[in-house]
Design a protein around this motif. Structure first.
Motif, PDB file in Angstrom:
ATOM      1  N   ASP A 167       0.844  -1.199   0.000  1.00 51.29           N
ATOM      2  CA  ASP A 167       0.000   0.000   0.000  1.00 51.29           C
ATOM      3  C   ASP A 167       0.883   1.256   0.000  1.00 51.29           C
ATOM      4  OD1 ASP A 167      -1.591   2.245   0.994  1.00 51.29           O
ATOM      5  OD2 ASP A 167      -3.136   0.738   1.365  1.00 51.29           O
ATOM      6  N   PRO A 168       0.664   2.169  -0.956  1.00 46.77           N
ATOM      7  CA  PRO A 168       1.553   3.343  -1.071  1.00 46.77           C
ATOM      8  C   PRO A 168       1.576   4.233   0.173  1.00 46.77           C
ATOM      9  CG  PRO A 168      -0.233   3.417  -2.721  1.00 46.77           C
ATOM     10  CD  PRO A 168      -0.330   2.108  -2.032  1.00 46.77           C
ATOM     11  N   CYS A 169       0.516   4.170   0.967  1.00 49.56           N
ATOM     12  CA  CYS A 169       0.483   5.012   2.173  1.00 49.56           C
ATOM     13  C   CYS A 169       1.613   4.663   3.145  1.00 49.56           C
ATOM     14  CB  CYS A 169      -0.857   4.868   2.874  1.00 49.56           C
ATOM     15  SG  CYS A 169      -1.075   6.111   4.139  1.00 49.56           S
ATOM     16  N   LEU A 170       2.056   3.412   3.087  1.00 51.69           N
ATOM     17  CA  LEU A 170       3.133   2.960   3.984  1.00 51.69           C
ATOM     18  C   LEU A 170       4.473   3.592   3.615  1.00 51.69           C
ATOM     19  CD1 LEU A 170       2.175  -0.825   4.076  1.00 51.69           C
ATOM     20  CD2 LEU A 170       1.894   0.825   5.940  1.00 51.69           C
ATOM     21  N   ARG A 171       4.535   4.228   2.452  1.00 51.48           N
ATOM     22  CA  ARG A 171       5.787   4.791   1.963  1.00 51.48           C
ATOM     23  C   ARG A 171       5.879   6.302   2.074  1.00 51.48           C
ATOM     24  NH1 ARG A 171       9.448   1.299   2.598  1.00 51.48           N
ATOM     25  NH2 ARG A 171       9.513  -0.454   1.156  1.00 51.48           N
ATOM     26  N   GLU A 172       4.800   6.935   2.563  1.00 54.18           N
ATOM     27  CA  GLU A 172       4.821   8.395   2.640  1.00 54.18           C
ATOM     28  C   GLU A 172       5.499   8.871   3.916  1.00 54.18           C
ATOM     29  OE1 GLU A 172       0.898  10.063   2.092  1.00 54.18           O
ATOM     30  OE2 GLU A 172       0.600   8.698   0.398  1.00 54.18           O
ATOM     31  N   LYS A 173       6.092  10.069   3.818  1.00 54.64           N
ATOM     32  CA  LYS A 173       6.606  10.696   5.028  1.00 54.64           C
ATOM     33  C   LYS A 173       5.434  11.440   5.658  1.00 54.64           C
ATOM     34  CE  LYS A 173      10.238  13.727   6.743  1.00 54.64           C
ATOM     35  NZ  LYS A 173      10.677  12.925   7.895  1.00 54.64           N
ATOM     36  N   ALA A 174       5.068  11.064   6.885  1.00 55.25           N
ATOM     37  CA  ALA A 174       3.860  11.587   7.518  1.00 55.25           C
ATOM     38  C   ALA A 174       4.064  13.008   8.041  1.00 55.25           C
ATOM     39  CB  ALA A 174       3.446  10.655   8.649  1.00 55.25           C
ATOM     40  N   ALA A 214      -0.096   5.445  12.413  1.00 56.28           N
ATOM     41  CA  ALA A 214      -1.185   5.982  11.593  1.00 56.28           C
ATOM     42  C   ALA A 214      -1.051   5.635  10.101  1.00 56.28           C
ATOM     43  CB  ALA A 214      -1.303   7.493  11.807  1.00 56.28           C
ATOM     44  N   PRO A 215       0.160   5.678   9.518  1.00 56.04           N
ATOM     45  CA  PRO A 215       0.250   5.303   8.095  1.00 56.04           C
ATOM     46  C   PRO A 215      -0.239   3.873   7.831  1.00 56.04           C
ATOM     47  CG  PRO A 215       2.248   6.437   8.783  1.00 56.04           C
ATOM     48  CD  PRO A 215       1.438   6.192  10.031  1.00 56.04           C
ATOM     49  N   GLN A 216      -0.226   3.028   8.847  1.00 48.72           N
ATOM     50  CA  GLN A 216      -0.696   1.649   8.677  1.00 48.72           C
ATOM     51  C   GLN A 216      -2.212   1.553   8.562  1.00 48.72           C
ATOM     52  OE1 GLN A 216       1.864   0.124  12.145  1.00 48.72           O
ATOM     53  NE2 GLN A 216       1.835  -1.609  10.747  1.00 48.72           N
ATOM     54  N   VAL A 217      -2.928   2.631   8.917  1.00 52.74           N
ATOM     55  CA  VAL A 217      -4.371   2.641   8.681  1.00 52.74           C
ATOM     56  C   VAL A 217      -4.710   3.640   7.568  1.00 52.74           C
ATOM     57  CG1 VAL A 217      -4.968   1.829  10.994  1.00 52.74           C
ATOM     58  CG2 VAL A 217      -4.852   4.294  10.566  1.00 52.74           C
ATOM     59  N   LEU A 271      -3.434   6.759   7.100  1.00 48.08           N
ATOM     60  CA  LEU A 271      -3.384   8.186   7.432  1.00 48.08           C
ATOM     61  C   LEU A 271      -1.939   8.629   7.601  1.00 48.08           C
ATOM     62  CD1 LEU A 271      -6.308   8.125   9.986  1.00 48.08           C
ATOM     63  CD2 LEU A 271      -6.350   9.144   7.694  1.00 48.08           C
ATOM     64  N   SER A 272      -1.565   9.639   6.829  1.00 55.78           N
ATOM     65  CA  SER A 272      -0.180  10.072   6.840  1.00 55.78           C
ATOM     66  C   SER A 272       0.044  11.079   7.970  1.00 55.78           C
ATOM     67  CB  SER A 272       0.144  10.670   5.468  1.00 55.78           C
ATOM     68  OG  SER A 272       1.512  10.545   5.224  1.00 55.78           O
ATOM     69  N   TRP A 273      -0.087  10.583   9.183  1.00 58.23           N
ATOM     70  CA  TRP A 273       0.058  11.408  10.388  1.00 58.23           C
ATOM     71  C   TRP A 273       1.238  10.917  11.210  1.00 58.23           C
ATOM     72  CZ3 TRP A 273      -5.541  11.002  12.815  1.00 58.23           C
ATOM     73  CH2 TRP A 273      -6.453  11.651  11.968  1.00 58.23           C
ATOM     74  N   ARG A 274       1.892  11.867  11.884  1.00 59.46           N
ATOM     75  CA  ARG A 274       2.971  11.466  12.793  1.00 59.46           C
ATOM     76  C   ARG A 274       2.364  11.093  14.140  1.00 59.46           C
ATOM     77  NH1 ARG A 274       7.314  12.045   9.980  1.00 59.46           N
ATOM     78  NH2 ARG A 274       8.786  11.485  11.626  1.00 59.46           N
ATOM     79  N   LEU A 275       1.839   9.902  14.186  1.00 59.03           N
ATOM     80  CA  LEU A 275       1.180   9.416  15.403  1.00 59.03           C
ATOM     81  C   LEU A 275       1.241   7.896  15.417  1.00 59.03           C
ATOM     82  CD1 LEU A 275      -2.094  10.562  17.014  1.00 59.03           C
ATOM     83  CD2 LEU A 275      -1.982   8.205  16.255  1.00 59.03           C
ATOM     84  N   PHE A 276       1.519   7.335  16.580  1.00 54.28           N
ATOM     85  CA  PHE A 276       1.370   5.889  16.732  1.00 54.28           C
ATOM     86  C   PHE A 276       0.810   5.564  18.098  1.00 54.28           C
ATOM     87  CE2 PHE A 276       6.039   6.489  17.612  1.00 54.28           C
ATOM     88  CZ  PHE A 276       6.110   5.945  18.892  1.00 54.28           C
ATOM     89  N   VAL A 277       0.317   4.333  18.225  1.00 52.45           N
ATOM     90  CA  VAL A 277      -0.182   3.859  19.510  1.00 52.45           C
ATOM     91  C   VAL A 277       0.624   2.619  19.906  1.00 52.45           C
ATOM     92  CG1 VAL A 277      -2.513   4.754  19.099  1.00 52.45           C
ATOM     93  CG2 VAL A 277      -1.988   2.380  18.484  1.00 52.45           C
ATOM     94  N   THR A 278       0.716   2.401  21.203  1.00 53.44           N
ATOM     95  CA  THR A 278       1.368   1.190  21.706  1.00 53.44           C
ATOM     96  C   THR A 278       0.491   0.633  22.816  1.00 53.44           C
ATOM     97  OG1 THR A 278       2.626   2.379  23.409  1.00 53.44           O
ATOM     98  CG2 THR A 278       3.710   2.073  21.262  1.00 53.44           C
ATOM     99  N   ARG A 279       0.793  -0.570  23.235  1.00 51.91           N
ATOM    100  CA  ARG A 279       0.094  -1.126  24.383  1.00 51.91           C
ATOM    101  C   ARG A 279       0.416  -0.315  25.629  1.00 51.91           C
ATOM    102  NH1 ARG A 279      -1.591  -6.751  24.215  1.00 51.91           N
ATOM    103  NH2 ARG A 279      -1.808  -7.209  22.018  1.00 51.91           N
ATOM    104  N   ASN A 280      -0.505  -0.314  26.566  1.00 48.92           N
ATOM    105  CA  ASN A 280      -0.272   0.307  27.851  1.00 48.92           C
ATOM    106  C   ASN A 280       0.030  -0.798  28.856  1.00 48.92           C
ATOM    107  OD1 ASN A 280      -0.389   1.509  30.318  1.00 48.92           O
ATOM    108  ND2 ASN A 280      -2.265   2.668  29.918  1.00 48.92           N
ATOM    109  N   PRO A 281       1.264  -0.809  29.396  1.00 47.76           N
ATOM    110  CA  PRO A 281       1.626  -1.900  30.300  1.00 47.76           C
ATOM    111  C   PRO A 281       0.720  -1.974  31.530  1.00 47.76           C
ATOM    112  CG  PRO A 281       3.438  -0.309  30.057  1.00 47.76           C
ATOM    113  CD  PRO A 281       2.334   0.155  29.168  1.00 47.76           C
ATOM    114  N   ASP A 282       0.018  -0.875  31.848  1.00 46.87           N
ATOM    115  CA  ASP A 282      -0.830  -0.853  33.045  1.00 46.87           C
ATOM    116  C   ASP A 282      -2.279  -1.226  32.779  1.00 46.87           C
ATOM    117  OD1 ASP A 282       1.359   0.016  34.515  1.00 46.87           O
ATOM    118  OD2 ASP A 282       0.948   2.107  33.996  1.00 46.87           O
TER     119      ASP A 282
END
Ligand code: ZN
Length: 175
Positions: free
Chosen positions: A18-25, A56-59, A61-72
């Motif tokens: 998917d080309p979105c995975l290659r953009e600079k967000a 975000a690029p994985q869904v 959206l070319s945004w500088r944002l990511f999510v991770t698990r919350n250990p708590d």
């Protein structure tokens, strides 16, 4: 940011090539309703796919944002907007990495074992954390914001090992 409405509930994980995975967000405002809704959906998708993080690029959206698990919190997540990652003095560490956008592919990657991250949280506050445990996930997700995938960092041996699977992904997207 685009003013086009995003169909948040229908966001899905995009796979290579998917080309979105290659953009600079581009930077985002994590205090906006839309961005917060997207981040909540991304946390849901990350858990459904049993991932450690999702950018975000994985869904798409070319945004500088990511999510991770919350250990708590078992089904919760942490939101990292406009992040900056700085490697700290630490021995580089090899480990196997996969990617939700590259199903079936595993790459041995050597990365700094300890990093500092600075990011903006959903209240708009920039904060800073250092970690060894989260270092690999942060670096992997940061790569996504610059359009970089683990297959770009493969050794020649890894390239041979994963050749068939990469080809299969390309082919399935073409059909
Ligand atoms: Zn990934």
């Amino acid at each position: 940011m685009s003013t086009m409405a995003i169909d948040v509930q229908n966001l899905t994980i995009r796979t290579y090539p998917d080309p979105c995975l290659r953009e600079k967000a581009a930077e985002v405002d994590p205090t906006s309703d839309e961005v917060q809704q997207v981040a909540a959906r991304m946390i849901q998708l990350m858990h459904q796919a049993n991932g450690a993080g999702l950018a975000a690029p994985q869904v798409g959206l070319s945004w500088r944002l990511f999510v991770t698990r919350n250990p708590d919190s078992e089904d919760g997540g942490l939101v990292w907007a406009n992040p900056v990652v700085t490697p700290l003095e630490s021995p580089p560490e090899p480990d196997t990495e996969g990617c939700l956008s590259l199903p079936g592919i595993e790459v041995e990657m050597t990365r700094p074992s300890r990093v500092r991250i600075s990011a903006v949280d959903p209240s708009g506050t920039r904060f800073e954390v250092e970690s060894g445990l989260m270092a690999r996930v942060w670096q992997h997700e940061m790569d996504h914001l610059d359009g970089v995938l683990i297959i770009d960092r493969m050794s020649p041996m890894e390239r041979i090992k994963n050749r068939r699977q990469i080809k299969a992904l390309k082919k399935s997207s073409a059909s």
